[in-house]
Design a protein around this motif. Structure first.
Motif, PDB file in Angstrom:
ATOM      1  N   LEU A 129       0.855  -1.188   0.000  1.00  0.00           N
ATOM      2  CA  LEU A 129       0.000   0.000   0.000  1.00  0.00           C
ATOM      3  C   LEU A 129       0.888   1.233   0.000  1.00  0.00           C
ATOM      4  N   VAL A 130       0.308   2.347  -0.441  1.00  0.00           N
ATOM      5  CA  VAL A 130       1.117   3.550  -0.623  1.00  0.00           C
ATOM      6  C   VAL A 130       1.444   4.168   0.731  1.00  0.00           C
ATOM      7  N   SER A 131       2.716   4.349   1.000  1.00  0.00           N
ATOM      8  CA  SER A 131       3.132   5.017   2.242  1.00  0.00           C
ATOM      9  C   SER A 131       4.119   6.122   1.906  1.00  0.00           C
ATOM     10  N   VAL A 132       3.775   7.315   2.352  1.00  0.00           N
ATOM     11  CA  VAL A 132       4.639   8.467   2.102  1.00  0.00           C
ATOM     12  C   VAL A 132       5.965   8.280   2.842  1.00  0.00           C
ATOM     13  N   GLY A 133       5.884   8.021   4.137  1.00  0.00           N
ATOM     14  CA  GLY A 133       7.090   7.932   4.958  1.00  0.00           C
ATOM     15  C   GLY A 133       7.993   6.775   4.536  1.00  0.00           C
ATOM     16  N   ALA A 134       7.397   5.615   4.246  1.00  0.00           N
ATOM     17  CA  ALA A 134       8.221   4.453   3.870  1.00  0.00           C
ATOM     18  C   ALA A 134       8.896   4.707   2.524  1.00  0.00           C
ATOM     19  N   THR A 135       8.196   5.375   1.605  1.00  0.00           N
ATOM     20  CA  THR A 135       8.823   5.721   0.317  1.00  0.00           C
ATOM     21  C   THR A 135      10.019   6.646   0.564  1.00  0.00           C
ATOM     22  N   GLU A 136       9.832   7.630   1.457  1.00  0.00           N
ATOM     23  CA  GLU A 136      10.924   8.578   1.739  1.00  0.00           C
ATOM     24  C   GLU A 136      12.128   7.865   2.365  1.00  0.00           C
ATOM     25  N   ASN A 137      11.841   6.987   3.326  1.00  0.00           N
ATOM     26  CA  ASN A 137      12.919   6.301   4.033  1.00  0.00           C
ATOM     27  C   ASN A 137      13.762   5.468   3.069  1.00  0.00           C
ATOM     28  N   VAL A 138      13.092   4.689   2.228  1.00  0.00           N
ATOM     29  CA  VAL A 138      13.843   3.792   1.339  1.00  0.00           C
ATOM     30  C   VAL A 138      14.480   4.571   0.183  1.00  0.00           C
ATOM     31  N   LEU A 139      13.830   5.662  -0.225  1.00  0.00           N
ATOM     32  CA  LEU A 139      14.426   6.500  -1.277  1.00  0.00           C
ATOM     33  C   LEU A 139      15.763   7.067  -0.791  1.00  0.00           C
ATOM     34  N   MET A 140      15.779   7.577   0.435  1.00  0.00           N
ATOM     35  CA  MET A 140      17.031   8.126   0.974  1.00  0.00           C
ATOM     36  C   MET A 140      18.085   7.023   1.081  1.00  0.00           C
ATOM     37  N   ALA A 141      17.664   5.868   1.619  1.00  0.00           N
ATOM     38  CA  ALA A 141      18.619   4.770   1.814  1.00  0.00           C
ATOM     39  C   ALA A 141      19.195   4.315   0.471  1.00  0.00           C
ATOM     40  N   ALA A 142      18.351   4.249  -0.547  1.00  0.00           N
ATOM     41  CA  ALA A 142      18.773   3.705  -1.850  1.00  0.00           C
ATOM     42  C   ALA A 142      19.821   4.573  -2.535  1.00  0.00           C
ATOM     43  N   THR A 143      19.874   5.871  -2.175  1.00  0.00           N
ATOM     44  CA  THR A 143      20.837   6.749  -2.865  1.00  0.00           C
ATOM     45  C   THR A 143      22.274   6.294  -2.645  1.00  0.00           C
ATOM     46  N   LEU A 144      22.536   5.649  -1.489  1.00  0.00           N
ATOM     47  CA  LEU A 144      23.911   5.202  -1.200  1.00  0.00           C
ATOM     48  C   LEU A 144      24.046   3.681  -1.260  1.00  0.00           C
ATOM     49  N   ALA A 145      22.990   2.973  -1.697  1.00  0.00           N
ATOM     50  CA  ALA A 145      23.086   1.510  -1.813  1.00  0.00           C
ATOM     51  C   ALA A 145      23.885   1.159  -3.079  1.00  0.00           C
ATOM     52  N   LYS A 146      24.496  -0.016  -3.064  1.00  0.00           N
ATOM     53  CA  LYS A 146      25.255  -0.437  -4.258  1.00  0.00           C
ATOM     54  C   LYS A 146      24.286  -0.939  -5.315  1.00  0.00           C
ATOM     55  N   GLY A 147      24.329  -0.363  -6.502  1.00  0.00           N
ATOM     56  CA  GLY A 147      23.471  -0.846  -7.586  1.00  0.00           C
ATOM     57  C   GLY A 147      22.155  -0.102  -7.674  1.00  0.00           C
ATOM     58  N   THR A 148      21.209  -0.736  -8.362  1.00  0.00           N
ATOM     59  CA  THR A 148      19.952  -0.064  -8.708  1.00  0.00           C
ATOM     60  C   THR A 148      18.819  -0.515  -7.791  1.00  0.00           C
ATOM     61  N   THR A 149      18.039   0.450  -7.337  1.00  0.00           N
ATOM     62  CA  THR A 149      16.834   0.143  -6.558  1.00  0.00           C
ATOM     63  C   THR A 149      15.613   0.586  -7.356  1.00  0.00           C
ATOM     64  N   VAL A 150      14.609  -0.276  -7.392  1.00  0.00           N
ATOM     65  CA  VAL A 150      13.347   0.101  -8.031  1.00  0.00           C
ATOM     66  C   VAL A 150      12.272   0.082  -6.937  1.00  0.00           C
ATOM     67  N   ILE A 151      11.595   1.205  -6.767  1.00  0.00           N
ATOM     68  CA  ILE A 151      10.524   1.297  -5.760  1.00  0.00           C
ATOM     69  C   ILE A 151       9.200   1.279  -6.512  1.00  0.00           C
ATOM     70  N   GLU A 152       8.432   0.200  -6.315  1.00  0.00           N
ATOM     71  CA  GLU A 152       7.134   0.059  -6.998  1.00  0.00           C
ATOM     72  C   GLU A 152       6.010   0.443  -6.034  1.00  0.00           C
ATOM     73  N   ASN A 153       4.948   1.001  -6.595  1.00  0.00           N
ATOM     74  CA  ASN A 153       3.822   1.513  -5.808  1.00  0.00           C
ATOM     75  C   ASN A 153       4.310   2.575  -4.811  1.00  0.00           C
ATOM     76  N   ALA A 154       5.227   3.400  -5.308  1.00  0.00           N
ATOM     77  CA  ALA A 154       5.776   4.492  -4.487  1.00  0.00           C
ATOM     78  C   ALA A 154       4.721   5.578  -4.297  1.00  0.00           C
ATOM     79  N   ALA A 155       4.832   6.314  -3.201  1.00  0.00           N
ATOM     80  CA  ALA A 155       3.975   7.490  -3.008  1.00  0.00           C
ATOM     81  C   ALA A 155       4.379   8.551  -4.031  1.00  0.00           C
TER      82      ALA A 155
END
Ligand code: UD1
Length: 422
Positions: A163-189
């Motif tokens: 389900l769509v979560s604003v906060g969870a999208t923000e948290n993982v978006l920030m984390a993914a910027t420094l993760a190794k490789g590509t992150t795809v967030i589906e059903n993002a807010a």
């Protein structure tokens, strides 16, 4: 604690400046944890929630300097010396969970208190945790805290939100910027605050595509740098003040207002008989006729009608001609303002997630109690249209999200003052 006293009946005329968005600022501030270079936020709102986030970041070792009377925040996470977000601060504000992703991404470990429940529902953080796990985080829940580790660093992955979560999208978006490789967030807010966060992260050097749509792609980078970023306009403060002339009559120009931030809300206002005109400086609002018409409203994630404007919209519909239905689909317990509005003479029937509002000609002032942020401002709006005095008690909720509400409304002719609680 203060109360706000509103004497109803005045027409409103003039302009109200709209501040930077609380909810954007609360996610932009933790973004500082992703870099050891300075982050400067301009157009910051002056609110107690911002002070709470400041205290949380300072407890981790960040430097936060408030300048220009709080309009500019200079943040630096050069010397993080603590990776534990303590219960004492987190319990005051759920958005504290937003330090988890960035701290984990940068240093590979973090301990953050679980926020617990809040007045508008259970509001778990499971989606934040599952999303970080998808990037390789190892999580352990102990003693009311999330103990998070990513020994070799986070790794890009696919996150599909149920389900769509604003906060969870923000948290993982920030984390993914420094993760190794590509992150795809589906059903993002798709909220404007997500786009604002992505803009700021890009200024810091992040590689992000698709923000503002349901699929966000992040290509991790080794490090992020400093940036200066203006906080987007607060669409909830905007919508709230747009309702003031709709409720009281008159004409108010909301300076800095943008139609694209509130289009679903404007569509409902139009259906109710409220004109919204785009000007060079913002949005000008006035009622077409004496009394607005009843309309049905259903809250939805952006671009739908925001749950954070549902209570204020209900205040308008209390005096509409006819019967309106409001469906709340985001939070399970978000009608606490209804019993208070009923004390002012409103006719409201709440059944589960729906409220039926039968408009009355006039509300009557009464002492009322604010139970959450948006509920408290809805009672002020209702008071503006009511006969006599409305005393809104427990306004500390209000100060979490609205700066100087009495000054802003007072400047357009409302009879409103802040007094020590009686
Ligand atoms: C943000 C806003 C808040 C707004 C809400 C919905 C901030 C600081 N706050 O809150 O003002 O009302 O978006 O627009 O930006 N949920 C779960 N598990 C989770 C997370 C959420 O079940 O891990 C549920 C919630 O209980 C709720 C729904 O998902 O029913 C949406 O919540 P979410 O979008 O996460 O709200 P917040 O980010 O907390």
């Amino acid at each position: 604690m203060d109360s706000i006293v509103v004497t109803g009946g005045a027409e409103l005329r003039g302009e109200i400046p709209i501040a930077g968005a609380k909810n954007a600022c609360l996610t932009l501030m933790p973004a500082t944890l992703l870099s050891d270079e300075p982050l400067t936020l301009t157009n910051a709102p002056r609110l107690s929630d911002i002070k709470t986030m400041t205290a949380l970041l300072q407890s981790l070792g960040c430097e936060v300097t408030s300048m220009q009377d709080g309009r500019v925040l200079a943040l630096s996470s050069h010397d993080i010396n603590n990776h534990t977000a303590d219960y004492d601060i987190v319990r005051k504000m759920r958005a504290s969970i937003l330090v988890l992703g960035p701290m984990l991404a940068r240093d590979g470990h973090a301990i953050v208190s679980l926020p617990g429940g809040c007045a508008i529902g259970a509001r778990p953080v499971d989606l934040h945790l599952r999303a970080l796990e998808a990037l390789g985080a190892e999580l352990d829940l102990r003693d009311g805290y999330v103990h998070a580790k990513a020994p070799g660093g986070l790794k890009g992955g696919t996150v599909t939100f149920p389900l769509v979560s604003v906060g969870a999208t923000e948290n993982v978006l920030m984390a993914a910027t420094l993760a190794k490789g590509t992150t795809v967030i589906e059903n993002a807010a798709r909220e404007p605050e997500i786009v604002d966060l992505a803009d700021c992260l890009r200024r810091m050097g992040a590689q992000i595509d698709g923000d503002g749509t349901s699929t966000i792609t992040v290509q991790g980078v080794d490090r992020l740098g400093g940036a200066t970023h203006p906080v987007v306009t607060d669409r909830i403060e905007l919508g709230t003040y747009m309702l003031a002339p709709a409720i009281c009559g008159g004409e108010v120009e909301c300076i800095g207002g943008r139609m694209d931030l509130v289009s679903a809300f404007c569509e409902r206002l139009d259906a109710a008989g409220v004109n919204v005109e785009e000007t060079d400086r913002g949005l000008k609002v006035s009622r077409r006729n004496g009394r607005v018409s009843a309309v049905d409203v259903e809250t939805q994630p952006f671009p739908g009608f925001p749950t954070d404007l549902q209570a204020q919209m209900m205040a308008l519909l209390c005096t509409a001609d006819g019967t309106s239905t409001l469906h709340e689909t985001i939070f399970e317990n978000r009608f606490m303002h209804a019993p208070e509005l009923i004390r002012m003479g409103a006719r409201i029937d709440v059944q589960g997630g729906s409220a039926t509002v039968t408009g009355v000609e006039r509300l009557k002032g009464a002492p009322v109690m604010a139970t959450d942020l948006r509920a408290s401002v809805s009672l002020i709006l209702a008071g503006l249209a009511a006969e006599g005095d409305t005393v809104v008690n427990r306004v500390y909720h209000l100060d979490r999200g609205y700066e100087h509400v009495e000054d802003k409304l007072g400047a357009v002719g409302a009879k409103i003052e802040r007094v020590p609680e009686r």
